[in-house]
Design an enzyme around this catalytic site. Structure first.
Site: not given
Ligand code: PLP
Length: 427
Positions: A142, A237, A265
């Site tokens: 994701y 990511d 995060k």
């Molecule tokens: C949570 C997440 C996102 C998206 O971040 P948001 O702050 O919710 O937009 C993107 N990549 C990874 C790996 C994530 O866990």
């Protein structure tokens, strides 16, 4: 009716599904989500006054536990000066310097407001830098909800992505190719299908959005080699893994150097922050220096920077945090494995450091297809039993458990007792 149930009844009338992010819904569970009043350390308290040991940790930011005093105080202090100026501030410079000085593969960085924005902008920069359009992602990874990345394309390798969501025009995903996690051959095949067209390979260096799926030996190094060979950028990511597996994230943990990295995060310590960074010549493609446009009214917001920078400085100067999280992970997840073994269950417990997830399936989980074959009904029963025992898990099979430094021995022991009780049929 409980307060949570009452709130949920009101919420569904005015907010789609009653929640502002679908991961909060208890859809698969068939109950009203618990509405939270406050949290402290490893405990979270719902609107009915029930206390739970929390393993969501706001989906990662709370690596030092909820309501960490130094972060809270930094936020209050920053608020006194005003919430936002829409102009450059000193703390943004400090944040950028701090990250670049401490993370070797980040030479320049740009702040945004979410992980979604960070990834979307990183991909745009990679395309601008390489002059290529296609990207390769992995099924089950994701990367936020921007159009081009809402492709997970279930089975096997495909050349052009089919959107995962209504409202995403096919044109937006036709340059998104999907490979199989832990399968280098699937990446190579795609690179060969589109020679000189792939701008970037983007990967969660530890899969944490299909449950926790670890990169197998050689997978990340193999991606680095393939990217070099085919002239594509490698984007890690690290929205979940950054500052969590190590201060330098998965790149440091696995000794693989990406060209670009995205954060979210933990970098905001609970405030809405994301960031993308990497090699200077790539980042200098971004406006106003370069032709890749990207902007944000609230980007680098001083209150958010105060929260994030305070947490990052704490993590940097307390390297024992990472040893501690490894130890806690070993105790909790290792303990869960032991309980499963003792009860003759072959369920898979995937874990690394503070991240873990239990799959209700006997075979090894190493990619999206194997993760999806978990028995989600069995998960739902387990989830509800844990909730009743005061253990707050993510209401989905496909989310990780997040340990923080605030999860002490007592909390972990209580969790293990609940897990033991459940699997030995006592609950
Ligand atoms: C949570 C997440 C996102 C998206 O971040 P948001 O702050 O919710 O937009 C993107 N990549 C990874 C790996 C994530 O866990």
């Amino acid at each position: 009716m409980t307060v949570s149930e009452t709130l949920f009844e009101r919420a569904v009338k005015r907010i789609p599904g009653g929640v502002n992010s679908p991961v909060r819904a208890y859809g698969a569970i068939g109950e009203a989500p618990r509405f939270i009043d406050h949290a402290d350390g490893c405990y979270i308290y719902d609107a009915d006054g029930n206390a739970y040991i929390d393993y969501i940790d706001s989906w990662g930011p709370m690596i030092l536990g909820h309501n960490f005093p130094a972060v809270r105080e930094a936020v209050i202090k920053a608020c006194e000066k005003g919430l936002s100026f829409g102009c450059a501030t000193e703390i943004e410079v400090e944040m950028a310097e701090f990250i670049c000085e401490n993370i070797p593969h980040v030479e320049m960085i740009r702040m945004v407001n979410s992980g979604t924005e960070a990834v979307m902008s990183a991909v745009r920069s990679a395309r601008g830098f390489t002059g290529r359009d296609k990207i390769i992602k992995f099924a089950g990874c994701y990367h936020g909800h921007s159009d081009a990345l809402l492709v997970s394309a279930g089975s096997g390798v495909m050349t052009s992505g089919i959107p995962d969501s209504a409202g995403v025009p096919k044109g937006c995903t036709m340059d998104t190719m999907t490979a199989v996690y832990n399968d280098l051959d699937s990446v190579k095949t795609l690179l060969e299908q589109a020679p000189d067209q792939v701008a970037a390979v983007i990967v969660e260096p530890v899969g944490a959005n299909m449950g926790v799926v670890l990169p197998e030996e050689g997978f990340l190094v193999g991606l680095r080699k393939l990217c070099d060979q085919y002239g594509a950028l490698l984007i890690f990511d690290e929205v979940i893994t950054g500052f969590r597996l190590a201060f330098g994230g998965a790149a440091e943990y696995f000794h693989v150097k990406p060209d670009m990295v995205t954060y979210g995060k933990i970098i905001g310590a609970g405030m809405p922050v994301g960031a993308y960074g990497g090699r200077k010549e790539i980042m200098e493609m971004v406006s106003p220096v370069g032709p890749v446009y990207q902007a944000g009214t609230l980007s680098g917001n001083p209150v958010a920077m105060a929260a994030g920078l305070t947490q990052l400085r704490y993590l940097r100067s307390h390297s024992e945090v990472y040893r501690d999280l490894e130890k806690k992970g070993g105790k909790l997840y290792g303990g869960m494995e032991e309980i499963l073994r003792k009860n003759g269950l072959s369920y898979q417990m995937n874990h690394i450091s503070s991240l873990g997830s239990l799959f209700f399936i006997g075979e090894k989980v190493k990619d999206y297809a194997s993760a999806k074959s978990s028995d989600t009904k069995a998960f739902a029963r387990y989830f509800l039993a844990m909730l009743k025992a005061g253990i707050h898990l993510a209401p989905s099979q496909f989310e990780a458990m997040f340990l923080s430094t605030a999860h002490d021995d007592e909390a972990i022991d209580r969790t293990l007792m609940a897990v033991e009780g459940y699997f030995s049929g006592l609950l």
